[in-house]
Structures are given as structure tokens and as C-alpha cells.
Design a protein around this motif. Structure first.
Motif, PDB file in Angstrom:
ATOM      1  N   TYR A 243       0.842  -1.198   0.000  1.00 19.06           N
ATOM      2  CA  TYR A 243       0.000   0.000   0.000  1.00 19.06           C
ATOM      3  C   TYR A 243       0.876   1.246   0.000  1.00 19.06           C
ATOM      4  N   GLU A 244       0.219   2.389  -0.207  1.00 22.94           N
ATOM      5  CA  GLU A 244       0.908   3.680  -0.225  1.00 22.94           C
ATOM      6  C   GLU A 244       0.624   4.443   1.064  1.00 22.94           C
ATOM      7  N   GLU A 245       1.559   5.305   1.435  1.00 23.98           N
ATOM      8  CA  GLU A 245       1.385   6.204   2.574  1.00 23.98           C
ATOM      9  C   GLU A 245       1.755   7.625   2.141  1.00 23.98           C
ATOM     10  N   PRO A 246       0.947   8.630   2.457  1.00 19.49           N
ATOM     11  CA  PRO A 246       1.346  10.008   2.160  1.00 19.49           C
ATOM     12  C   PRO A 246       2.637  10.355   2.902  1.00 19.49           C
ATOM     13  N   ARG A 247       3.445  11.180   2.287  1.00 19.21           N
ATOM     14  CA  ARG A 247       4.636  11.657   2.994  1.00 19.21           C
ATOM     15  C   ARG A 247       4.327  12.978   3.689  1.00 19.21           C
ATOM     16  N   ALA A 248       5.017  13.202   4.799  1.00 16.31           N
ATOM     17  CA  ALA A 248       4.753  14.390   5.610  1.00 16.31           C
ATOM     18  C   ALA A 248       6.066  15.015   6.055  1.00 16.31           C
ATOM     19  N   LEU A 249       5.993  16.298   6.380  1.00 16.67           N
ATOM     20  CA  LEU A 249       7.131  17.033   6.911  1.00 16.67           C
ATOM     21  C   LEU A 249       7.023  17.075   8.432  1.00 16.67           C
ATOM     22  N   VAL A 250       8.075  16.629   9.116  1.00 21.90           N
ATOM     23  CA  VAL A 250       8.104  16.694  10.579  1.00 21.90           C
ATOM     24  C   VAL A 250       8.913  17.925  10.975  1.00 21.90           C
ATOM     25  N   LEU A 251       8.333  18.763  11.827  1.00 19.82           N
ATOM     26  CA  LEU A 251       8.960  20.036  12.187  1.00 19.82           C
ATOM     27  C   LEU A 251       8.605  20.388  13.633  1.00 19.82           C
ATOM     28  N   PRO A 252       9.357  21.312  14.248  1.00 19.68           N
ATOM     29  CA  PRO A 252       9.041  21.701  15.628  1.00 19.68           C
ATOM     30  C   PRO A 252       7.674  22.377  15.695  1.00 19.68           C
ATOM     31  N   VAL A 253       7.007  22.262  16.823  1.00 19.08           N
ATOM     32  CA  VAL A 253       5.654  22.821  16.939  1.00 19.08           C
ATOM     33  C   VAL A 253       5.644  24.344  16.739  1.00 19.08           C
ATOM     34  N   GLY A 254       6.748  25.036  17.012  1.00 20.15           N
ATOM     35  CA  GLY A 254       6.781  26.482  16.839  1.00 20.15           C
ATOM     36  C   GLY A 254       7.277  26.942  15.493  1.00 20.15           C
ATOM     37  N   HIS A 255       7.491  26.041  14.558  1.00 11.49           N
ATOM     38  CA  HIS A 255       8.021  26.389  13.238  1.00 11.49           C
ATOM     39  C   HIS A 255       6.991  27.202  12.443  1.00 11.49           C
ATOM     40  N   ARG A 256       7.483  28.028  11.529  1.00  8.11           N
ATOM     41  CA  ARG A 256       6.619  28.902  10.733  1.00  8.11           C
ATOM     42  C   ARG A 256       5.617  28.104   9.884  1.00  8.11           C
ATOM     43  N   LEU A 257       5.938  26.845   9.561  1.00  2.48           N
ATOM     44  CA  LEU A 257       5.054  26.048   8.721  1.00  2.48           C
ATOM     45  C   LEU A 257       4.116  25.148   9.529  1.00  2.48           C
ATOM     46  N   ALA A 258       4.318  25.107  10.839  1.00  7.71           N
ATOM     47  CA  ALA A 258       3.457  24.263  11.675  1.00  7.71           C
ATOM     48  C   ALA A 258       2.018  24.760  11.604  1.00  7.71           C
ATOM     49  N   GLY A 259       1.086  23.831  11.514  1.00  7.22           N
ATOM     50  CA  GLY A 259      -0.312  24.205  11.477  1.00  7.22           C
ATOM     51  C   GLY A 259      -0.871  24.393  10.087  1.00  7.22           C
ATOM     52  N   LYS A 260      -0.007  24.422   9.047  1.00  8.89           N
ATOM     53  CA  LYS A 260      -0.513  24.545   7.684  1.00  8.89           C
ATOM     54  C   LYS A 260      -1.211  23.244   7.271  1.00  8.89           C
ATOM     55  N   GLU A 261      -2.137  23.352   6.332  1.00 11.58           N
ATOM     56  CA  GLU A 261      -2.834  22.159   5.856  1.00 11.58           C
ATOM     57  C   GLU A 261      -1.896  21.245   5.078  1.00 11.58           C
ATOM     58  N   SER A 262      -0.955  21.840   4.353  1.00  8.10           N
ATOM     59  CA  SER A 262       0.035  21.067   3.604  1.00  8.10           C
ATOM     60  C   SER A 262       1.197  21.982   3.255  1.00  8.10           C
ATOM     61  N   VAL A 263       2.322  21.370   2.882  1.00  3.65           N
ATOM     62  CA  VAL A 263       3.494  22.138   2.457  1.00  3.65           C
ATOM     63  C   VAL A 263       4.021  21.531   1.166  1.00  3.65           C
ATOM     64  N   THR A 264       4.800  22.316   0.434  1.00  3.23           N
ATOM     65  CA  THR A 264       5.413  21.844  -0.800  1.00  3.23           C
ATOM     66  C   THR A 264       6.930  21.881  -0.650  1.00  3.23           C
ATOM     67  N   LEU A 265       7.628  21.327  -1.627  1.00  2.00           N
ATOM     68  CA  LEU A 265       9.084  21.392  -1.622  1.00  2.00           C
ATOM     69  C   LEU A 265       9.572  22.834  -1.721  1.00  2.00           C
ATOM     70  N   ASP A 266       8.831  23.684  -2.405  1.00  2.00           N
ATOM     71  CA  ASP A 266       9.223  25.097  -2.484  1.00  2.00           C
ATOM     72  C   ASP A 266       9.196  25.754  -1.106  1.00  2.00           C
ATOM     73  N   ASP A 267       8.273  25.306  -0.245  1.00  2.00           N
ATOM     74  CA  ASP A 267       8.182  25.885   1.102  1.00  2.00           C
ATOM     75  C   ASP A 267       9.429  25.592   1.934  1.00  2.00           C
ATOM     76  N   ILE A 268      10.131  24.499   1.597  1.00  2.00           N
ATOM     77  CA  ILE A 268      11.292  24.099   2.416  1.00  2.00           C
ATOM     78  C   ILE A 268      12.570  24.095   1.584  1.00  2.00           C
ATOM     79  N   SER A 269      12.594  24.916   0.537  1.00  2.00           N
ATOM     80  CA  SER A 269      13.743  24.904  -0.371  1.00  2.00           C
ATOM     81  C   SER A 269      15.049  25.242   0.329  1.00  2.00           C
ATOM     82  N   ASP A 270      14.985  26.042   1.404  1.00  2.00           N
ATOM     83  CA  ASP A 270      16.206  26.436   2.110  1.00  2.00           C
ATOM     84  C   ASP A 270      16.310  25.804   3.496  1.00  2.00           C
ATOM     85  N   GLU A 271      15.429  24.859   3.797  1.00  2.00           N
ATOM     86  CA  GLU A 271      15.427  24.240   5.116  1.00  2.00           C
ATOM     87  C   GLU A 271      16.343  23.006   5.128  1.00  2.00           C
ATOM     88  N   PRO A 272      17.312  22.936   6.052  1.00  2.00           N
ATOM     89  CA  PRO A 272      18.143  21.725   6.137  1.00  2.00           C
ATOM     90  C   PRO A 272      17.313  20.525   6.572  1.00  2.00           C
TER      91      PRO A 272
END
Length: 291
Positions: free
Chosen positions: A159-188
């Protein structure tokens, strides 16, 4: 034709691994003089010197370097022959391996119900060992995530599983419905020692050819989440089940990224009835979370 004593071959690989006769003898539970004699017997059988003592311990000669990978393959082949023979004689035993975040219980339960007299075991497999447990005969079937080497294995996508971004709860992207690779282009992103794993889970390189920014190296899953929680890097993983993450990190689904695949892997030459039955049970009962 040289008839090799597998016990002597095993002794040689132990010395080659430890690079020290004393430590190898301790691991083999024999005396060092006895080990030295056995290695000399092997060298006489082969007509070549395999090991030489150095101030730092023991090193391989040129002949030893050539023999070592073949010695390991010989021992694996012998162990596999013994295991498959036992499986044919005793077809009522199976060990099912699984890696972190994967539930095999429904398929295992179905197998036990179908074969109530069989010895059906399960074993958690660390992700760093997923490539070795099948050839080393520690499990008979393994349910894990890609990427997984297919050489010598029969691999079936379950079966397939969606992939997700794991980030700290206080991160600027936390709480968004979804993120793209462009959103994390500069994130290590956290790295691991396995380059194939890195390429897949870090999506490296990105579709536009740029490399994924490097984050620190993690040795274990717990290390990965610690690095994320402390703000040193982010990580891409299969979408976690509710309640499985530590409270100081969160997961956001990724948009525009191919899903992960959960697969069943068995040894390609495996013909045992329990393994065949587990393949059927896995395809029937192991589904994506929530499906």
C-alpha cells in the motif's frame, strides 16, 4: 579441488572483522593459540597467507582481501542452505519482521488462525538492518518501506502512505494544511548514513536539480526527532499515525510529493507454505492507515 572447512572459514572472517587475534578468539570462545593454529590450517588448505600481524593488530594480505568477500558469501550460502532445508523439513515455523511505524498484526493473526499449530513469530527490525535480516536468515518475511534492495528478494508493494514534513511545533510552517518542496527549499533536512535512503526521503536532488540542504546526521529514529525538536533540521517521513509523535514536534502533509510505499519482501527462492500463506495474508489484510 580444495575441500574447505567452514569452521575455519568462519574463524578467518572473525579475525578479519576484529583485526585482532585476541578479540576474535574471545568472540569465538576459543583460545588465541588454538585460533592461530586453525588459521594456519586454512592457509595451508588454500596455499596462501591470508593474515599478517601488525603493531596495531592483524591485517589482511592481498590474498586475504580477495578471499574475505568470498568467505562471507560462502558462509551465507551454507547458512541459507541449512535454513531452507530445515524449513522444508519443519514447515511450521516463520518469523515476520517489520520496521518502525508498520503494523503487521492483522496478517499475523490471520496466519495463526489458518495454521494454529504453526510457530508464527514477529520481530521488530531496526531500519539500519532492513537490508541484512533476509539474507542473514533472521526473518522469513519483512514488511518495510521503500527504498529496499531487490537483489535476491521478491518484493510486493502492499500500500501507499502520504509523505509528511516533521517540524518543531513552533516552526513557521506548523499548522498549515500542507506544504510543498518550495516551502522548504532552504530548510536543512536530517541525513542518515544510507545514501539511497537519503535520496528518497530527502527528495535529493529536487525536481529542478538542486540538492536538498544538508542537516545533521542521525544514527537512529529517536535522534532524528531530537534534531527536529531542537530546531536543527526538518525531516520527511511517512505520515505518522495520531499520537505517535513526541509532543514537541508535529507533522504536516506534503503536497506534490509521491507517496511512500510499504512493501513485503521475502527471499526470492523461498517456497515454504507459511511464507506463501503470509504473502496472501499481507496482501489481504495489510492496508494503509484509515483505509
Amino acid at each position: 579441488m580444495t575441500d574447505l572447512d567452514l569452521r575455519l572459514v568462519r574463524y578467518f572472517t572473525a579475525v578479519a572483522e576484529h583485526r585482532h587475534f585476541g578479540r576474535a578468539a574471545e568472540a569465538l570462545h576459543i583460545t588465541q593459540p588454538s585460533l592461530s593454529r586453525q588459521i594456519r590450517r586454512l592457509e595451508q588448505q588454500l596455499g596462501a597467507r591470508l593474515l599478517e600481524r601488525t603493531p596495531q593488530g592483524s591485517g589482511l594480505t592481498g590474498a586475504g582481501e580477495v578471499f574475505l568477500p568470498r568467505a562471507k558469501a560462502l558462509l551465507r550460502s551454507a547458512a541459507q542452505a541449512a535454513s531452507l532445508t530445515r524449513a522444508a523439513a519443519e514447515p511450521s515455523r516463520i518469523t515476520v519482521g517489520y520496521t518502525t511505524g508498520i503494523i503487521v498484526t492483522p496478517a499475523v493473526r490471520a496466519l495463526r488462525e489458518r495454521f494454529p499449530d504453526a510457530d508464527v513469530r514477529t520481530a521488530h527490525v531496526d531500519w539500519t538492518e532492513r537490508t541484512t535480516v533476509l539474507p542473514e536468515l533472521r526473518v522469513d518475511a519483512l514488511v518495510t518501506r521503500l527504498p529496499f534492495p531487490t537483489d535476491g528478494a521478491q518484493v510486493t508493494v502492499l500500500y501507499e502512505e502520504p509523505r509528511a514534513l516533521v517540524l518543531p511545533v513552533g516552526h513557521r510552517l506548523a499548522g498549515k494544511e500542507s506544504v510543498t518542496l518550495d516551502d522548504i527549499s532552504d530548510e536543512p533536512l536530517v541525513r542518515v548514513a544510507d545514501e539511497t535512503w537519503n535520496a528518497y526521503w530527502r527528495i535529493d536532488p529536487r525536481p529542478d536539480g538542486r540538492p536538498a540542504p544538508d542537516g545533521p546526521l542521525a544514527e537512529a529514529l529517536e535522534d532524528k526527532f531530537e534534531l527536529v525538536a531542537s530546531g536543527q533540521a526538518l525531516a520527511i517521513t511517512a505520515l505518522p499515525r495520531a499520537g505517535t509523535l513526541r509532543p514537541d514536534v508535529t507533522a504536516v502533509p506534503m503536497h506534490g510529493v509521491e507517496p511512500a510505499h510499504v512493501v513485503l519482501a521475502t527471499r526470492a527462492e523461498e517456497r515454504g507454505r507459511l511464507v506463501a500463506a503470509f504473502r496472501t495474508a499481507a496482501r489481504t489484510f495489510l492496508k494503509a492507515p484509515g483505509s
